[in-house]
Design a protein around this motif. Structure first.
Motif, PDB file in Angstrom:
ATOM      1  N   PRO A  14       0.501  -1.367  -0.115  1.00 29.62           N
ATOM      2  CA  PRO A  14      -0.031  -0.010   0.027  1.00 29.62           C
ATOM      3  C   PRO A  14       0.744   1.192  -0.142  1.00 29.62           C
ATOM      4  O   PRO A  14       2.136   1.415   0.431  1.00 29.62           O
ATOM      5  CB  PRO A  14      -0.882   0.045   1.322  1.00 29.62           C
ATOM      6  N   ALA A  15       0.414   2.245  -0.600  1.00 28.50           N
ATOM      7  CA  ALA A  15       1.037   3.664  -0.621  1.00 28.50           C
ATOM      8  C   ALA A  15       0.895   4.181   0.656  1.00 28.50           C
ATOM      9  O   ALA A  15       0.038   4.301   1.285  1.00 28.50           O
ATOM     10  CB  ALA A  15       0.556   4.405  -1.966  1.00 28.50           C
ATOM     11  N   LEU A  16       2.320   5.020   1.016  1.00 29.73           N
ATOM     12  CA  LEU A  16       2.226   5.526   2.243  1.00 29.73           C
ATOM     13  C   LEU A  16       1.396   6.990   1.874  1.00 29.73           C
ATOM     14  O   LEU A  16       1.718   7.878   0.637  1.00 29.73           O
ATOM     15  CB  LEU A  16       3.603   6.061   2.512  1.00 29.73           C
ATOM     16  N   VAL A  17       0.670   7.285   2.797  1.00 25.76           N
ATOM     17  CA  VAL A  17      -0.193   8.779   2.660  1.00 25.76           C
ATOM     18  C   VAL A  17       0.313   9.812   3.708  1.00 25.76           C
ATOM     19  O   VAL A  17       0.456   9.230   4.718  1.00 25.76           O
ATOM     20  CB  VAL A  17      -1.503   8.567   2.600  1.00 25.76           C
ATOM     21  N   PHE A  18       1.091  10.815   3.142  1.00 25.91           N
ATOM     22  CA  PHE A  18       1.369  11.769   4.361  1.00 25.91           C
ATOM     23  C   PHE A  18       0.469  13.134   4.583  1.00 25.91           C
ATOM     24  O   PHE A  18       0.977  14.043   4.963  1.00 25.91           O
ATOM     25  CB  PHE A  18       2.922  12.248   3.676  1.00 25.91           C
ATOM     26  N   ASP A  20      -2.499  15.311   6.289  1.00 32.90           N
ATOM     27  CA  ASP A  20      -2.762  15.530   7.866  1.00 32.90           C
ATOM     28  C   ASP A  20      -4.047  14.644   8.178  1.00 32.90           C
ATOM     29  O   ASP A  20      -4.978  14.994   7.460  1.00 32.90           O
ATOM     30  CB  ASP A  20      -2.903  16.934   8.026  1.00 32.90           C
ATOM     31  N   PRO A  21      -3.907  13.788   8.994  1.00 30.76           N
ATOM     32  CA  PRO A  21      -4.923  13.070   9.545  1.00 30.76           C
ATOM     33  C   PRO A  21      -6.329  13.955  10.113  1.00 30.76           C
ATOM     34  O   PRO A  21      -7.304  13.466  10.255  1.00 30.76           O
ATOM     35  CB  PRO A  21      -4.592  11.764  10.250  1.00 30.76           C
ATOM     36  N   LEU A  22      -5.829  14.901  10.739  1.00 32.08           N
ATOM     37  CA  LEU A  22      -6.568  15.719  11.393  1.00 32.08           C
ATOM     38  C   LEU A  22      -7.620  16.844  10.346  1.00 32.08           C
ATOM     39  O   LEU A  22      -8.627  17.203  10.791  1.00 32.08           O
ATOM     40  CB  LEU A  22      -5.962  16.898  12.241  1.00 32.08           C
ATOM     41  N   ASP A  23      -7.320  16.774   9.022  1.00 35.13           N
ATOM     42  CA  ASP A  23      -8.044  17.273   7.974  1.00 35.13           C
ATOM     43  C   ASP A  23      -9.192  16.357   7.561  1.00 35.13           C
ATOM     44  O   ASP A  23     -10.054  16.990   6.883  1.00 35.13           O
ATOM     45  CB  ASP A  23      -7.124  17.597   6.716  1.00 35.13           C
ATOM     46  N   GLN A  24      -9.079  15.204   7.986  1.00 38.37           N
ATOM     47  CA  GLN A  24     -10.241  14.279   7.552  1.00 38.37           C
ATOM     48  C   GLN A  24     -11.004  14.099   8.609  1.00 38.37           C
ATOM     49  O   GLN A  24     -10.951  13.815   9.810  1.00 38.37           O
ATOM     50  CB  GLN A  24      -9.533  12.759   7.205  1.00 38.37           C
ATOM     51  N   GLN A  25     -12.416  13.628   8.315  1.00 36.64           N
ATOM     52  CA  GLN A  25     -13.526  13.659   9.217  1.00 36.64           C
ATOM     53  C   GLN A  25     -13.520  12.180   9.470  1.00 36.64           C
ATOM     54  O   GLN A  25     -13.306  10.871   8.930  1.00 36.64           O
ATOM     55  CB  GLN A  25     -14.729  13.812   8.466  1.00 36.64           C
ATOM     56  N   SER A  26     -13.387  11.784  10.934  1.00 34.52           N
ATOM     57  CA  SER A  26     -13.613  10.483  11.404  1.00 34.52           C
ATOM     58  C   SER A  26     -14.664   9.933  11.784  1.00 34.52           C
ATOM     59  O   SER A  26     -15.800  10.794  11.898  1.00 34.52           O
ATOM     60  CB  SER A  26     -12.502  10.343  12.816  1.00 34.52           C
ATOM     61  N   SER A  27     -15.087   8.719  12.108  1.00 28.20           N
ATOM     62  CA  SER A  27     -16.476   8.161  12.514  1.00 28.20           C
ATOM     63  C   SER A  27     -16.755   8.942  13.934  1.00 28.20           C
ATOM     64  O   SER A  27     -18.031   8.910  13.859  1.00 28.20           O
ATOM     65  CB  SER A  27     -16.416   6.772  12.782  1.00 28.20           C
ATOM     66  N   ASP A  28     -15.790   9.501  14.697  1.00 28.00           N
ATOM     67  CA  ASP A  28     -16.277  10.073  15.956  1.00 28.00           C
ATOM     68  C   ASP A  28     -16.969  11.450  15.607  1.00 28.00           C
ATOM     69  O   ASP A  28     -17.472  12.168  16.479  1.00 28.00           O
ATOM     70  CB  ASP A  28     -15.193  10.184  17.000  1.00 28.00           C
TER      71      ASP A  28
END
Length: 59
Positions: A14-18, A20-28
């Protein structure tokens, strides 16, 4: 020639994705799954919910 993949060929990594995880909506971040119940209706459903959600010190 066969169109089936070579069974000895390694699976692609799988490709590495750099990003920002905080820019994405999570299930919470959604209200889904926070205790909503479908309206099954009836007193039996209300009693079941009451008994399911009753704290242990109210036995």
């Amino acid at each position: 020639m066969s169109s089936t993949p070579d069974p000895e060929a390694p699976a692609p990594k799988p490709a590495l994705v750099f990003d920002d995880p905080l820019d994405q909506q999570s299930s919470d971040d959604t209200d889904r799954g926070w205790g909503e119940r479908t309206d099954s209706g009836g007193g039996a459903a209300d009693l079941k919910r009451f008994l399911d959600e009753k704290p242990p010190h109210h036995i």
